[in-house]
Scaffold this motif. Structure first.
Motif, PDB file in Angstrom:
ATOM      1  N   ASN A 416     -23.076  53.368 -54.300  1.00 22.19           N
ATOM      2  CA  ASN A 416     -22.315  52.854 -53.168  1.00 22.19           C
ATOM      3  C   ASN A 416     -22.739  51.432 -52.821  1.00 22.19           C
ATOM      4  O   ASN A 416     -21.899  50.561 -52.557  1.00 22.19           O
ATOM      5  N   LYS A 417     -24.033  51.180 -52.858  1.00 16.27           N
ATOM      6  CA  LYS A 417     -24.527  49.827 -52.561  1.00 16.27           C
ATOM      7  C   LYS A 417     -24.124  48.840 -53.647  1.00 16.27           C
ATOM      8  O   LYS A 417     -23.920  47.653 -53.382  1.00 16.27           O
ATOM      9  N   VAL A 418     -23.995  49.332 -54.872  1.00 17.69           N
ATOM     10  CA  VAL A 418     -23.560  48.478 -55.976  1.00 17.69           C
ATOM     11  C   VAL A 418     -22.116  48.060 -55.794  1.00 17.69           C
ATOM     12  O   VAL A 418     -21.716  46.953 -56.150  1.00 17.69           O
ATOM     13  N   GLY A 419     -21.299  48.940 -55.190  1.00 17.38           N
ATOM     14  CA  GLY A 419     -19.896  48.604 -54.958  1.00 17.38           C
ATOM     15  C   GLY A 419     -18.915  49.728 -55.176  1.00 17.38           C
ATOM     16  O   GLY A 419     -17.718  49.572 -54.928  1.00 17.38           O
ATOM     17  N   PHE A 420     -19.404  50.895 -55.624  1.00 19.63           N
ATOM     18  CA  PHE A 420     -18.536  52.052 -55.839  1.00 19.63           C
ATOM     19  C   PHE A 420     -18.525  52.899 -54.568  1.00 19.63           C
ATOM     20  O   PHE A 420     -19.534  53.514 -54.212  1.00 19.63           O
ATOM     21  N   GLU A 421     -17.380  52.913 -53.909  1.00 19.60           N
ATOM     22  CA  GLU A 421     -17.274  53.599 -52.623  1.00 19.60           C
ATOM     23  C   GLU A 421     -17.527  55.103 -52.775  1.00 19.60           C
ATOM     24  O   GLU A 421     -17.310  55.683 -53.838  1.00 19.60           O
ATOM     25  N   TYR A 422     -17.976  55.721 -51.671  1.00 18.20           N
ATOM     26  CA  TYR A 422     -18.094  57.174 -51.666  1.00 18.20           C
ATOM     27  C   TYR A 422     -16.701  57.790 -51.790  1.00 18.20           C
ATOM     28  O   TYR A 422     -15.720  57.234 -51.272  1.00 18.20           O
TER      29      TYR A 422
END
Length: 638
Positions: A416-422
């Motif tokens: 998620n922090k990398v950019g892949f949303e939950y």
């Protein structure tokens, strides 16, 4: 009168880059000027120091070795076989040959005059881009991406790269060194301890006098040519190439290209006569340029913090944009970005395991689902993943599951922090429903197939596209076997999947106008994902399941496989494959343009040509849905 020899030469050349970028008439002009050379094993084409010839060469049959002399040892840099180019660098750089070229076996090569080649290709942007890439990477092989585990390295400058190229190079300011009295054994231990690929040999005044690389150790020590206690001065490459500390990225890259090296010694005054203060590596240059997969993958593997991992993955969007602008085939782009996404996931799992109090209690598999599971995720989307852990006893089950749920939470948080949303639907491994033992997963898939209600079909559209990214891949093999064995007992499941695939909303209305969203935040926007891409995804999944084909997850590859299995329908399947790639490319471009997923498109921003291209992609959607209706007898089931 036709020149049959020239035609045969042209027919061969057009199969390989950059000749596949040249039109037939121009290629024939080149072929007419080609000289065909027969070589016995050991025959020499050119030697180090020879003035460059007025032609470059393509291997027709056989193999050509390129090497340099290191004392009495021939150090082979490359072996070129059918379709490979060689001898072009010296022509571009206008320098003598740096290497020796000899026939590794009985061979036939084509000599192509540089004058005719340049006259035909001078105005071709694509060919110039290819030559820049090949010149910079020192590799003219047609399938660089498949060789030696490497993937295509893109050195083609964009506007942002032009700026970077003239910035000061970011070199290592504390290089690892050894003295001239050191043995290879001690030098190798240092390299191993610091996890580096080279060590600089310095004299008592800390001036660089030589360099030893992993390649030296592999070729000279591992082969038994020198004992491990040999002094470093015996095998080091010397003299070293040096540069001053304020050199630019472009200067560093040109120095490496010119001298065919991967390391530059940075000294106080830029010469070998002053103190060593740093080293610039090929990797440093690539990292500065930033938009090539090799550097990105290395950054991902070396990332020790989420911030570094995020920065590396965001570079991939620049790479993606560059590839789309260059019109690189989407199939190639998909493979590269998929590899990067998988590498990000693997690193996230490794970092999560380090944060856990103990190593995993049993073996496990991390599954990527949905678009990542199909290996066609190009932009940042939400997460779809699951975890399979090894079967354990009842008394150990709760503790084992708790461990993997905690691990999954850490992984999902990092992604998620990398950019892949939950995932809004919580289809993630941190959800207890999707973190199960192998036996539980086998039972779960059986239940979905044998009891195909609305929820089961919905979940199947996500969970039946899976890819083992990390861990024990035998678990996924066992799940695949379970799925296909159960499908033999449940033909009704195909009908439910088929009904779901054909009820996808049509892209066009009765009067052939685009069907746009009628309400909500996306009002008057066109949903390219649900109306155009997903019908193809769903159809390919159903048909490949019905054929019980394992290991083909990507949508366009599924259609290509179906085309081979059903020649009578090959034209339709190939059209579906093309449409999927074209639609995915369009969606990706829109996503990059608008900094979003590209799912919803404002049709008013499109040109007439773009709208026409979209309409052409819709035709096979209707045709493939007709195939599903007839094959699975869905007329009375919809």
């Amino acid at each position: 009168m036709k020149n049959s020899i020239a035609e045969r030469v042209a027919e061969f050349l057009k199969r390989y880059p950059p000749f596949n970028l040249i039109n037939a008439a121009s290629l024939l002009l080149i072929a007419e000027q080609v000289s065909i050379i027969y070589l016995e094993k050991g025959d020499t084409i050119f030697k180090n120091g020879d003035i460059n010839h007025d032609c470059f060469y393509v291997v027709r049959d056989g193999a050509i070795s390129l090497y340099y002399k290191n004392g009495d040892v021939n150090e082979i840099t490359n072996i070129h076989d059918t379709g490979d180019l060689f001898g072009l660098r010296a022509l571009i750089a206008k320098t003598p040959y740096h290497l020796n070229a000899t026939a590794n076996e009985e061979s036939i090569i084509y000599a192509i005059p540089i004058s005719i080649f340049q006259s035909v290709t001078d105005k071709s942007v694509n060919i110039q881009k290819y030559l820049i890439t090949a010149f910079a990477s020192n590799d003219y092989t047609p399938y660089t991406s498949e060789q030696a585990g490497k993937i295509f390295v893109d050195y083609i400058p964009s506007n942002s790269q032009d700026v970077v190229s003239f910035q000061t190079a970011n070199y290592t300011k504390a290089p690892i060194t050894c003295s001239t009295s050191s043995t290879l054994k001690s030098a190798a231990k240092k390299m191993c301890a610091h996890k580096i690929g080279c060590i600089i040999v310095i004299d008592t005044y800390k001036k660089p006098v030589g360099i030893i690389t992993n390649s030296d150790i592999k070729n000279k020590i591992a082969t038994g040519l020198f004992p491990i206690e040999t002094k470093v001065t015996q095998i080091m490459s010397s003299p070293v190439i040096t540069a001053k500390k304020d050199l630019t990225v472009a200067d560093g890259q040109l120095q490496m290209i010119k001298n065919s090296i991967g390391h530059l010694c940075i000294t106080k005054d830029g010469t070998v006569n002053s103190k060593l203060i740093g080293v610039l590596t090929h990797h440093d240059v690539l990292t500065s340029l930033g938009n090539n997969p090799t550097a990105i993958l290395k950054d991902i593997k070396r990332a020790k913090r989420t911030k570094k991992l995020r920065a590396a993955r965001h570079k991939a969007n620049g790479l993606l944009k560059s590839y789309l602008e260059q019109n690189i085939p989407l199939s190639h782009i998909i493979k590269i970005i998929s590899q990067i996404n998988d590498a990000v996931t693997v690193r996230a799992i490794d970092l999560a395991i380090l944060k856990m109090p103990t190593p995993p209690p049993v073996s496990f598999t991390w599954l990527a689902l949905g678009s990542q599971g199909r290996r066609e995720q190009l932009l940042f989307t939400d997460q779809d993943n699951a975890l399979i852990f090894e079967n354990v006893s009842k008394k150990d089950y709760a503790a084992t599951k708790d461990y993997f749920l905690e691990l999954s939470k850490l992984v999902n948080k990092t992604l998620n922090k990398v950019g892949f949303e939950y995932c809004e639907a919580d289809m993630m491994a941190s959800n207890p429903e999707w973190c199960k033992s192998l036996l539980e997963w086998q039972d779960q898939f059986k239940t979905w197939i044998l009891n195909p209600d609305e929820k089961a079909i919905l979940l199947s559209s996500v969970f039946f596209d899976y890819n083992a990214v990390y861990g024990n891949t035998t678990f996924t093999d066992k799940i695949t076997d379970t799925i296909f064995n159960t499908l033999n007992e449940a033909y009704l499941f195909y009908k439910f999947l088929g009904r779901d695939a054909v009820k996808s909303p049509s892209p066009l209305g009765f009067f052939k106008q685009f069907l746009i969203e009628q309400n909500g935040e996306q009002k008057e926007l066109f949903n390219i994902k649900s109306r155009a891409i997903m019908p193809l995804v769903d159809a390919a999944r159903l048909l490949i399941l019905n054929k019980q084909i394992k290991g083909v997850n990507n949508t366009y590859e599924r259609f290509e496989k179906l085309a081979a299995l059903e020649p009578e329908n090959s034209e339709l399947y190939e059209s579906c494959s093309y449409a999927f790639k074209a639609l995915s490319k369009f969606k990706t471009k829109q996503g990059l343009l608008n900094s979003n997923s590209g799912k919803f498109i404002n049709l008013k921003t499109l040109t007439k040509e773009e709208k026409l291209k979209l309409r052409r992609c819709f035709k096979p959607i209707h045709e493939i849905q007709d195939v599903l209706i007839n094959r699975f007898d869905l007329k009375n089931f919809i």
